[in-house]
Enzyme design. Structure first.
Site, PDB file in Angstrom:
ATOM      1  N   ASN A 151       0.857  -1.186   0.000  1.00 13.09           N
ATOM      2  CA  ASN A 151       0.000   0.000   0.000  1.00 13.09           C
ATOM      3  C   ASN A 151       0.893   1.235   0.000  1.00 13.09           C
ATOM      4  OD1 ASN A 151      -1.479   2.315   1.526  1.00 13.09           O
ATOM      5  ND2 ASN A 151      -3.125   0.944   0.900  1.00 13.09           N
ATOM      6  N   SER A 192      -4.812  -0.182  -2.969  1.00 13.98           N
ATOM      7  CA  SER A 192      -5.258   1.162  -2.605  1.00 13.98           C
ATOM      8  C   SER A 192      -6.541   1.084  -1.800  1.00 13.98           C
ATOM      9  CB  SER A 192      -5.488   2.001  -3.876  1.00 13.98           C
ATOM     10  OG  SER A 192      -5.822   3.324  -3.538  1.00 13.98           O
ATOM     11  N   GLU A 193      -6.653   1.964  -0.787  1.00 10.21           N
ATOM     12  CA  GLU A 193      -7.801   1.911   0.122  1.00 10.21           C
ATOM     13  C   GLU A 193      -9.134   2.102  -0.572  1.00 10.21           C
ATOM     14  OE1 GLU A 193      -5.079   4.740   2.477  1.00 10.21           O
ATOM     15  OE2 GLU A 193      -4.865   3.636   0.587  1.00 10.21           O
ATOM     16  N   ASN A 194      -9.151   2.788  -1.722  1.00  7.97           N
ATOM     17  CA  ASN A 194     -10.421   3.026  -2.396  1.00  7.97           C
ATOM     18  C   ASN A 194     -10.916   1.815  -3.171  1.00  7.97           C
ATOM     19  OD1 ASN A 194      -8.149   3.681  -4.033  1.00  7.97           O
ATOM     20  ND2 ASN A 194      -9.491   4.609  -5.538  1.00  7.97           N
ATOM     21  N   GLY A 195     -10.162   0.696  -3.113  1.00  5.82           N
ATOM     22  CA  GLY A 195     -10.658  -0.550  -3.673  1.00  5.82           C
ATOM     23  C   GLY A 195     -10.053  -0.967  -4.990  1.00  5.82           C
TER      24      GLY A 195
END
Length: 230
Positions: A32, A55-58
C-alpha cells in the site's frame, strides 16, 4: 523562519527516495502506498520483480500511468492520482479493501510523516491545530494492519525543523509501528529505541545529519553512500 524550497534541500530528490524505497520490496509483495512521496514508488519497481499494489479506495494490481500514456479519469488511487490497471487487476468495495488491511494481508505500507519518534511512534495526519485535517483517513488502519511500515519523508519541515525526534508532539497515528525511515538525507532503521543510519546521501556528512535530527543518531559501521538527484 523562512520555508526551505524542495530544490534547495541537500541530498536525495523525491524520485530518488522513491527509487530507493522500491529496492526494499521483495518479489510478490502486497504493498500500500500512502499519499505524497510514497505514491512515486510505483514507477520504480526493479525490472523482473512483481509487486501487487493495493489502494484503500478498492483497487488491487495497478501501476503508475506510463509517461505519455492514456489517462482514464475513472481510475485513481487513494490520493486521487491516475493509475493504470495491470492484467489480473481487481476493483472492489472500499469496505473489502479495509478488510484486507485489517486482516493483515498487506505486506508493506509506505507512508509520509510529520514526525517519527525513536521508538517507532508515527504522527502523520494532524498537527493538532484547530484548522488541521478533520479525519485520519486510512492511516490508522494501515499502521495497525500492515506487516511492515516504512516512512518516506523530507528529513525536516519547510521551516527546517527536525521530523526525527525523541518523542512525537503531534497526535499519533500509531505507537511503535515504524521500522524504517527514508529521507532526503539517508536511510534510518529504528532499533532498540534508536535511529540507526544505514545509508547516507552523497554530498552530505554525518555531522550535518546529526544537526537535523532531534534524537541520538547511531551510525552503522558499514555506512553506505546513497546517490540520486533525478
Amino acid at each position: 523562519m523562512r520555508d526551505t524550497p524542495m530544490e534547495a534541500r541537500p541530498g536525495l530528490s523525491r524520485k530518488a527516495m522513491a527509487r530507493r524505497a522500491a529496492q526494499d520490496l521483495p518479489d510478490g509483495a502486497y504493498v500500500n502506498l500512502g499519499i505524497g512521496i510514497p505514491e512515486l514508488i510505483a514507477a520504480y519497481i526493479p525490472e523482473g520483480r512483481q509487486v501487487v499494489f493495493h489502494s484503500e479506495n478498492g483497487v488491487l494490481g495497478f501501476s503508475s500511468v506510463p509517461e505519455g500514456g492514456v489517462v482514464d479519469r475513472d481510475l485513481i488511487n487513494a490520493g486521487k492520482k491516475p493509475i493504470a490497471l495491470l492484467p489480473g487487476a481487481s476493483i472492489f468495495h472500499h469496505a473489502d479493501s479495509f478488510a484486507m488491511i485489517r486482516g493483515a494481508h498487506i505486506d508493506y505500507c509506505f507512508l509520509g510523516a510529520m514526525q517519527v519518534a525513536r521508538n517507532g511512534d508515527l504522527a502523520n495526519w494532524s498537527t493538532g491545530a484547530s484548522d488541521a485535517v478533520p479525519a485520519i483517513g486510512g492511516a490508522m488502519d494501515l499502521v495497525a494492519g500492515a506487516r511492515k511500515i516504512v516512512v518516506l519523508t523530507e528529513h525536516t519541515t519547510n521551516k527546517d525543523e527536525p521530523k526525527l525526534l525523541d518523542l512525537c508532539t503531534y497526535p499519533l497515528t500509531g505507537m511503535n509501528v515504524v521500522s524504517r525511515v527514508i529521507t532526503n538525507l539517508g536511510v534510518f532503521d529504528i532499533e532498540d529505541g534508536h535511529f540507526v543510519m544505514r545509508e547516507i546521501a552523497a554530498g552530505v556528512d554525518v555531522d550535518f545529519v546529526r544537526s537535523k535530527t532531534a534524537s541520538e543518531l547511531r551510525i552503522d559501521p558499514s555506512l553506505a553512500i546513497l546517490y540520486g538527484q533525478d
